[in-house]
Write a protein that holds these residues in place. Structure first.
Motif, short mmCIF file in Angstrom:
data_model
loop_
_atom_site.label_atom_id
_atom_site.label_comp_id
_atom_site.label_asym_id
_atom_site.label_seq_id
_atom_site.Cartn_x
_atom_site.Cartn_y
_atom_site.Cartn_z
N SER A 96 45.23 41.53 26.38
CA SER A 96 45.24 40.41 27.31
C SER A 96 45.97 40.83 28.59
CB SER A 96 45.96 39.24 26.67
OG SER A 96 47.34 39.56 26.55
N PRO A 97 45.80 40.05 29.67
CA PRO A 97 46.53 40.36 30.91
C PRO A 97 48.04 40.43 30.68
CG PRO A 97 44.82 38.76 31.35
CD PRO A 97 44.84 38.96 29.85
N ALA A 98 48.56 39.57 29.79
CA ALA A 98 50.00 39.62 29.51
C ALA A 98 50.37 40.96 28.87
CB ALA A 98 50.41 38.46 28.61
N GLU A 99 49.52 41.43 27.98
CA GLU A 99 49.81 42.69 27.30
C GLU A 99 49.67 43.88 28.24
OE1 GLU A 99 48.54 42.00 22.70
OE2 GLU A 99 46.99 41.70 24.20
N THR A 100 48.69 43.83 29.15
CA THR A 100 48.53 44.97 30.06
C THR A 100 49.59 44.97 31.15
OG1 THR A 100 46.89 43.78 31.39
CG2 THR A 100 46.05 45.20 29.65
N CYS A 101 50.45 43.96 31.19
CA CYS A 101 51.60 43.95 32.10
C CYS A 101 52.90 44.12 31.34
CB CYS A 101 51.65 42.65 32.90
SG CYS A 101 50.33 42.50 34.08
N ASN A 102 52.81 44.48 30.06
CA ASN A 102 53.99 44.62 29.23
C ASN A 102 54.54 46.05 29.37
OD1 ASN A 102 55.55 45.42 26.93
ND2 ASN A 102 54.87 43.58 25.86
N VAL A 103 55.72 46.17 29.95
CA VAL A 103 56.28 47.49 30.26
C VAL A 103 56.44 48.34 29.01
CG1 VAL A 103 58.27 48.72 31.20
CG2 VAL A 103 57.42 46.68 32.35
N VAL A 104 56.87 47.71 27.92
CA VAL A 104 57.10 48.47 26.68
C VAL A 104 55.79 49.07 26.18
CG1 VAL A 104 57.86 48.32 24.27
CG2 VAL A 104 59.10 47.06 26.06
N LEU A 105 54.75 48.24 26.16
CA LEU A 105 53.45 48.73 25.69
C LEU A 105 52.89 49.78 26.65
CD1 LEU A 105 51.10 48.64 23.74
CD2 LEU A 105 50.15 46.72 25.03
N LEU A 106 52.97 49.51 27.95
CA LEU A 106 52.46 50.48 28.93
C LEU A 106 53.16 51.82 28.80
CD1 LEU A 106 52.19 48.17 32.09
CD2 LEU A 106 50.29 49.10 30.75
N THR A 107 54.48 51.75 28.56
CA THR A 107 55.24 52.99 28.43
C THR A 107 54.81 53.75 27.17
OG1 THR A 107 57.08 51.91 29.53
CG2 THR A 107 57.59 53.93 28.35
N ASP B 98 30.67 41.45 37.12
CA ASP B 98 32.01 40.93 36.84
C ASP B 98 32.53 41.38 35.48
OD1 ASP B 98 32.44 39.61 39.23
OD2 ASP B 98 31.35 37.84 38.54
N ALA B 99 31.62 41.47 34.51
CA ALA B 99 32.05 41.82 33.15
C ALA B 99 32.69 43.20 33.10
CB ALA B 99 30.86 41.74 32.19
N LEU B 100 32.27 44.06 34.01
CA LEU B 100 32.83 45.42 34.02
C LEU B 100 34.31 45.38 34.40
CD1 LEU B 100 32.34 48.47 33.78
CD2 LEU B 100 31.64 48.46 36.16
N LEU B 101 34.66 44.50 35.31
CA LEU B 101 36.04 44.42 35.79
C LEU B 101 36.92 43.57 34.88
CD1 LEU B 101 37.20 45.50 38.56
CD2 LEU B 101 34.73 45.60 38.32
N GLU B 102 36.29 42.65 34.18
CA GLU B 102 37.02 41.68 33.38
C GLU B 102 37.93 42.39 32.37
OE1 GLU B 102 34.36 38.94 31.43
OE2 GLU B 102 35.98 38.31 30.10
N GLY B 103 39.20 42.08 32.42
CA GLY B 103 40.13 42.63 31.44
C GLY B 103 40.60 44.05 31.73
#
Lengths: 117, 195
Positions: A96-107, B98-103
């Protein structure tokens, strides 16, 4: 480009048993991971071919299943929507967007990439 | 219904886009780091008036098939599968996909300094969509003549924090370093205090 896909792209009607869309189709983005579940006795051969590609512990993205079957994304997504409704696959949504902004996970991802590649 | 199944796969996908103009080395980069040979999947898009010449009175809405190359890197210890999706060569088509960029978590925009203009649409598009990216200057013959600032100017990049790196898409270590540069950039942006 998969050559074996050429000329055997399914008609959507045949691939999904006549059901062209389901409410759950929209859940399955191209990067949702899919793994087969349950018993597939008596299912159409194309359905089983899809399930065979993602037997546990293997999990493949919707886009990869489409590519390996030589189908476009849309018919694959719709078939997987039907399989999901029937309990024949499990799915895991992309981060999710929250997870892809999670520093621990990204690291951790960074460290694993550096170590593995 | 954004739920995962009870017995969902143990890993989740982490999507990275590889963009840039035609022939800039996107699939080469994907292939350099992917654990599988790059695969191609296709989608049919309806493009209304995009890249279509006006022919008097003809309906300017058309179906186009776009093909996308991708590869993957499974990272069991991180619980993710990195999927690298290369955008189709014709920019005017993937912009409507759009689906390509999504997520997507981030992007690498590949640049060939012999054809800088070809990568400008991708830079412009990601800046507008606020998708973090790094610019990778693909030095085909081992060197290229421009400074990072010249490239930043030529691509009209508005965010001075966006990294510009040199790489050789044919090299696994060089392509890996580009991925790591992207991860560093994502980590910087995710930190609460971001200069």
């Amino acid at each position: 480009m998969t050559s074996r896909g050429r000329g055997r792209r399914p008609r959507l009607y045949a691939a999904t048993g006549g059901r062209s869309s389901t409410a759950r189709t929209s859940v399955l983005t191209m990067d949702t991971l899919i793994t087969a579940a349950g018993d597939d006795q008596g299912l159409p051969s194309e359905w089983r071919a899809v399930l065979d590609l993602c037997r546990p512990p293997r999990a493949l993205a919707v886009a990869e299943l489409a590519a390996r079957m030589g189908w476009r994304l849309t018919p694959m997504t719709r078939l997987l929507g039907v399989l999901l409704e029937r309990g024949l696959i499990h799915h895991r949504l992309p981060l999710s967007p929250a997870e892809t902004c999670n520093v621990v996970l990204l690291t951790r991802i960074r460290e694993c990439l550096a170590k593995q590649l | 219904m954004p739920n995962n199944s009870d017995d969902a796969p143990a890993q989740a996908a982490f999507k990275i886009i590889v963009a840039g103009g035609f022939g800039v080395g996107k699939t080469t980069l994907v292939g350099s780091v992917s654990e599988i040979r790059p695969l191609t999947t296709e989608e049919r898009l309806t493009t209304a008036g995009i890249g279509v010449d006006d022919l008097d009175g003809i309906e300017d809405k058309t179906d186009t098939t776009v093909a996308m190359d991708f590869g993957r890197i499974t990272l069991p210890e991180a619980g993710v599968v990195v999927y690298l999706f290369g955008t189709p060569g014709q920019d005017r088509f993937w912009f409507v996909w759009d689906a390509l960029l999504e997520g997507a978590a981030g992007a690498i925009v590949l640049v060939d300094t012999r054809h800088l203009g070809r990568s400008f649409p991708a830079v412009d598009f990601f800046e507008n969509r606020r998708l973090p990216f790094v610019v990778g200057v693909n030095a085909f013959d081992g060197h290229q003549p421009y400074s990072a600032e010249q490239i930043r100017g030529a691509l009209r990049m508005s965010d001075p924090q966006t990294p510009i790196i040199e790489l050789d898409a044919r090299s696994r270590t060089s392509s890996r370093d580009a991925l790591i540069a992207l991860m560093d950039h994502l980590i910087d942006r995710a930190r609460p205090v971001h200069a």
